[in-house]
Design an enzyme around this catalytic site. Structure first.
Site, PDB file in Angstrom:
ATOM      1  CE  LYS A 155      -4.448  -0.929   2.144  1.00 43.31           C
ATOM      2  NZ  LYS A 155      -5.260  -0.586   3.300  1.00 43.31           N
ATOM      3  CG  HIS A 198     -10.586   1.625  -5.065  1.00 36.99           C
ATOM      4  ND1 HIS A 198      -9.968   0.902  -6.050  1.00 36.99           N
ATOM      5  CD2 HIS A 198     -10.264   1.004  -3.906  1.00 36.99           C
ATOM      6  CE1 HIS A 198      -9.321  -0.123  -5.509  1.00 36.99           C
ATOM      7  NE2 HIS A 198      -9.487  -0.081  -4.222  1.00 36.99           N
ATOM      8  NE  ARG A 199      -5.529   1.726  -1.761  1.00 35.23           N
ATOM      9  CZ  ARG A 199      -5.800   0.616  -2.450  1.00 35.23           C
ATOM     10  NH1 ARG A 199      -5.311   0.418  -3.642  1.00 35.23           N
ATOM     11  NH2 ARG A 199      -6.581  -0.310  -1.929  1.00 35.23           N
ATOM     12  CG  ASP A 222     -10.815   0.755   5.891  1.00 35.10           C
ATOM     13  OD1 ASP A 222      -9.947  -0.016   6.341  1.00 35.10           O
ATOM     14  OD2 ASP A 222     -12.000   0.423   5.758  1.00 35.10           O
ATOM     15  CB  SER A 223      -9.553   0.233   0.269  1.00 39.39           C
ATOM     16  OG  SER A 223      -8.492  -0.632   0.621  1.00 39.39           O
ATOM     17  CE1 TYR A 245     -11.773 -10.949  -2.101  1.00 40.71           C
ATOM     18  CE2 TYR A 245     -10.792  -8.966  -1.156  1.00 40.71           C
ATOM     19  CZ  TYR A 245     -11.416 -10.193  -0.998  1.00 40.71           C
ATOM     20  OH  TYR A 245     -11.680 -10.663   0.261  1.00 40.71           O
ATOM     21  CG  ASP A 246      -6.193  -5.632  -8.218  1.00 42.15           C
ATOM     22  OD1 ASP A 246      -7.249  -4.987  -8.157  1.00 42.15           O
ATOM     23  OD2 ASP A 246      -5.102  -5.169  -7.847  1.00 42.15           O
TER      24      ASP A 246
END
Ligand code: IMP
Length: 198
Positions: free
Chosen positions: A12, A180-181, A67-68, A154-155
């Site tokens: 991350k 999203h990130r 958080d994701s 989960y990519d």
């Protein structure tokens, strides 16, 4: 500018450093700080705030937290904020990343509505009174089989609508355009650049 990043996850940090460009992200573990706050919020934003506040209380310096997770419509939004722990409790141990996405594929067997979205919440605390929250999504669907090797989590089973491809099939930098990130971090960078006069 040095920014504490409220995470223990090197992947991350790499992704977020690339996205923010020009900011040194320091993990608590880099400075020997023990950091494992209980993520007991009921939303991505609540959990990002919990992590940011917990670290800010320790370092009293600018802190960023994220958080994701992956929310699947047909599963009522699950795994959602529990994405990182999906299936662990039932299995009585920590499932591997592959076991987690294979479990999700099994739970989606026979389901036609495969719509899903990733969500990323970011919380920035600059001082006691200066706090910012950004939340973004990446819309897509759950594939019927895993494909691709890039990214993480989960990519391999997430098809990104906008890209027209499975997330793990995209080169790392390319995923940032749609993720999203990526979207949340680009907005956060605008804020940080303004703050640092760039
Ligand atoms: P947390 O944000 O550390 O609580 O973990 C979020 C979890 O959601 C990760 O462990 C992944 O399983 C999943 N996740 C979040 N973002 C992504 C992504 O961009 N690709 C794949 N999986 C993701």
């Amino acid at each position: 500018m040095k920014l504490y990043f409220a995470s223990g996850n090197d992947h991350k940090r790499t992704e977020m450093s690339r996205l923010l460009g020009g900011y040194e992200l320091v993990l608590p573990k880099d400075e020997g700080i023990e950091f494992d706050p209980e993520e007991n919020g009921s939303s991505y934003i609540e959990n990002a705030v919990i992590k940011a506040e917990a670290l800010y209380r320790i370092v009293h310096a600018p802190v960023l937290a994220d958080d994701s997770g992956l929310s699947v419509d047909a599963l009522g939004g699950r795994p959602g904020i529990h994405s990182a722990r999906y299936g662990d409790e039932e299995a009585g141990r920590k499932l591997t990343t592959e076991e987690k996405y294979q479990l999700l594929l099994r739970n989606m067997e026979g389901i036609e509505d495969r719509k899903a979205h990733f969500v990323a919440a970011l919380c920035l605390i600059l001082s006691d009174e200066r706090r910012y929250i950004i939340q973004e999504t990446c819309e897509g669907s759950i594939a019927t089989a895993a494909s691709g090797t890039s990214g993480f989590g989960y990519d391999p089973i997430f098809y990104i609508d906008e890209a027209g491809m499975i997330s793990a099939e995209l080169p790392e930098g390319e995923k940032d355009r749609y993720s999203h990130r990526g979207k949340a971090a680009r907005l956060m960078k605008l804020l940080l650049d303004k703050e640092t006069g760039r």
